[in-house]
Design a protein around this motif. Structure first.
Motif, PDB file in Angstrom:
ATOM      1  N   TYR A 148     -18.757 -18.282   2.492  1.00 53.18           N
ATOM      2  CA  TYR A 148     -20.180 -18.255   2.090  1.00 53.18           C
ATOM      3  C   TYR A 148     -20.206 -19.988   1.657  1.00 53.18           C
ATOM      4  O   TYR A 148     -21.273 -20.457   1.760  1.00 53.18           O
ATOM      5  CB  TYR A 148     -20.728 -17.488   1.242  1.00 53.18           C
ATOM      6  CG  TYR A 148     -20.052 -17.231  -0.032  1.00 53.18           C
ATOM      7  CD1 TYR A 148     -20.322 -17.772  -1.116  1.00 53.18           C
ATOM      8  CD2 TYR A 148     -19.415 -15.842  -0.033  1.00 53.18           C
ATOM      9  CE1 TYR A 148     -19.472 -17.462  -2.424  1.00 53.18           C
ATOM     10  CE2 TYR A 148     -18.444 -15.594  -1.246  1.00 53.18           C
ATOM     11  CZ  TYR A 148     -18.644 -16.145  -2.227  1.00 53.18           C
ATOM     12  OH  TYR A 148     -18.009 -15.767  -3.598  1.00 53.18           O
ATOM     13  N   ASP A 149     -19.354 -20.150   0.611  1.00 61.02           N
ATOM     14  CA  ASP A 149     -19.791 -21.758  -0.020  1.00 61.02           C
ATOM     15  C   ASP A 149     -19.041 -23.072   0.710  1.00 61.02           C
ATOM     16  O   ASP A 149     -18.521 -23.382   0.238  1.00 61.02           O
ATOM     17  CB  ASP A 149     -19.099 -21.765  -1.380  1.00 61.02           C
ATOM     18  CG  ASP A 149     -20.022 -22.357  -2.401  1.00 61.02           C
ATOM     19  OD1 ASP A 149     -20.986 -22.818  -2.115  1.00 61.02           O
ATOM     20  OD2 ASP A 149     -19.275 -22.735  -3.421  1.00 61.02           O
ATOM     21  N   GLY A 237     -21.645 -18.767  -4.513  1.00 57.17           N
ATOM     22  CA  GLY A 237     -21.299 -20.122  -4.425  1.00 57.17           C
ATOM     23  C   GLY A 237     -21.921 -21.268  -5.359  1.00 57.17           C
ATOM     24  O   GLY A 237     -23.376 -20.802  -5.465  1.00 57.17           O
ATOM     25  N   THR A 240     -24.279 -22.553  -2.400  1.00 57.34           N
ATOM     26  CA  THR A 240     -25.426 -21.527  -2.260  1.00 57.34           C
ATOM     27  C   THR A 240     -26.288 -21.336  -3.504  1.00 57.34           C
ATOM     28  O   THR A 240     -27.510 -21.466  -3.203  1.00 57.34           O
ATOM     29  CB  THR A 240     -24.802 -20.195  -1.889  1.00 57.34           C
ATOM     30  OG1 THR A 240     -24.074 -19.926  -2.915  1.00 57.34           O
ATOM     31  CG2 THR A 240     -24.133 -20.489  -0.473  1.00 57.34           C
ATOM     32  N   LYS A 241     -25.770 -21.318  -4.682  1.00 58.90           N
ATOM     33  CA  LYS A 241     -26.641 -21.275  -5.816  1.00 58.90           C
ATOM     34  C   LYS A 241     -27.610 -22.167  -5.893  1.00 58.90           C
ATOM     35  O   LYS A 241     -28.836 -22.245  -6.263  1.00 58.90           O
ATOM     36  CB  LYS A 241     -25.854 -21.283  -7.181  1.00 58.90           C
ATOM     37  CG  LYS A 241     -26.556 -21.124  -8.272  1.00 58.90           C
ATOM     38  CD  LYS A 241     -25.670 -21.262  -9.699  1.00 58.90           C
ATOM     39  CE  LYS A 241     -26.518 -21.415 -10.970  1.00 58.90           C
ATOM     40  NZ  LYS A 241     -27.084 -22.692 -11.149  1.00 58.90           N
TER      41      LYS A 241
END
Length: 405
Positions: A148-149, A237, A240-241
């Motif tokens: 994801y990151d 991540g 993502t954050k």
């Protein structure tokens, strides 16, 4: 890329065109009645490997240089990401290694290997497996494909929103499952560019609220066994954050009861199979109807890879909760014909007997009495009460037991 823009998602869409299924978006009128809003479902469970993960994995693989492709890739996953990387690496002729924790069920290992990937079982936890995969990547010169990151992975996942809004342009809100945040980050970037006033709302399982805690600056506390293992992520991540903080309005939490109920509703009401994470958006909407009342709401069914035994359990437990399968304890005299009379009453009341346990020795009853535990199929709880009343009127005191175990 140090961040992800709408242009990156558009580029990913062009790159993936013809290589990834454009999944259906369908109206769900019966779920809409339950939720009090107009529900539309984006069916990412219809992808070849059963989840949205293919989009990000393939976009990442297509971004590699010839030298990187020749070197091969490595990923860490116990589920959907593993299958997505393995599947598309094989299609592109790229050698893939997937590190999976030692506890990974054999069926998932076998499915990943069936795509041609080398599977390495290592570590007692996901963190252990991830650390080993990073070490292995450095040691063997492999390209690590983060679940994801990673900007290319995030951009690939964002194509879900482009398709969804093309199929249903007038949505008021998107509700998206959140684990590490790749899906919601990419979708939020894309959706806000297409429709700036759309609300993007995330859903985490209540046992693993890591993204919500991270964006609120709270200590991250996660633990427990969840039906939504696909979003049971302890460390969101960094990339993502930052995108979630910028583009996402809120993150809701779904309890285990709500997640289980949503899986059940997907199957019984919508006739769709969704894994726990895939049903998380529905769980949140059903749990907070006031938030979405009267809105047109798009829910992402992110995956459908649920273990068959777990699904069977969820369905049976759902029938119990609805009163369609019940266990009654019926008291009767230990005399010839008593059992026949009780079962005749059950039949006349329209109950279907599934199992009967005739107990003389182990229940706390008088010596000249007996008890039977009867598991029945019924129409609903009103029907159950009518059966209990009819048995009592026939001389058989009856207790509704709390489960069918």
């Amino acid at each position: 890329m140090s961040t992800v823009t709408a242009a990156d998602v558009q580029a990913a869409a062009a790159r993936l065109f013809g290589r990834i299924a454009a999944t259906p978006a369908e109206a769900a009128p019966r779920l809409s009645e339950l939720a009090g809003c107009e529900v539309f479902l984006k069916l990412e469970n219809q992808q070849h490997t059963g989840s949205f993960k293919e989009r990000g994995a393939l976009n990442k693989l297509l971004s590699l240089s010839e030298a990187e492709r020749a070197a091969g890739v490595i990923a860490m996953s116990a589920g959907n990401h593993a299958q997505a990387v393995a599947c598309h690496a094989a299609r592109l002729g790229i050698k893939a290694t997937i590190v999976m924790p030692s506890f990974t069920p054999f069926t998932k290992v076998e499915r990943t290997e069936s795509y041609g990937a080398r599977v390495v079982l290592e570590g007692e936890t996901l963190s252990d497996a991830a650390a080993f995969a990073q070490e292995m990547a450095a040691r063997e010169g492999l390209v690590f494909v983060h679940p994801y990151d990673d900007a290319h992975v995030i951009a690939g996942q964002g194509t879900v929103a482009l398709e969804f809004l093309e199929q249903v342009p007038d949505l008021d809100a998107l509700v998206v499952p959140v684990g590490g945040g790749g899906l919601i980050a990419g979708m939020a970037v894309a959706a806000k560019a297409v429709k700036p006033d759309i609300r993007v709302i995330g859903v985490e399982c209540a046992l693993y609220p890591s993204m919500r805690q991270a964006v609120r600056g709270e200590p991250i506390v996660c633990s427990g066994v969840t039906i939504a293992e696909g979003i049971a992520v302890k460390a969101p991540g960094g990339l993502t954050k930052a995108l979630v903080e910028q583009h996402v309005e809120d993150i809701l939490l779904a309890s285990e009861e709500a997640l289980e109920s949503a899986v059940f509703r997907m199957v019984t009401v919508q006739k769709l199979v969704a894994e726990g994470a895939g049903a998380a958006a529905l769980a949140a909407v059903l749990a907070e109807p006031g938030r979405f009342q009267g809105k047109r709401v798009g829910l992402v069914v992110s995956g459908g890879n649920i273990d068959a035994r777990l699904l069977a359990q969820v369905l049976m437990r759902g029938l119990v909760l609805e009163g369609r399968i019940v266990r009654l304890r019926i008291a009767l005299t230990d005399a010839p014909g008593a059992l026949a009379k009780a079962t005749r009453i059950l039949g006349e009341a329209g109950a279907n007997i599934v199992e009967v346990y005739h107990q003389r020795l182990f229940h706390d009853v008088p010596v000249k009495m007996a008890e039977i535990d009867v598991i029945l199929e019924t129409r609903d709880r009103t029907h159950v009460q009518a059966i209990v009343d009819r048995l009592a009127a026939g001389g058989f005191p009856t207790e509704l037991m709390v489960d069918v175990s």
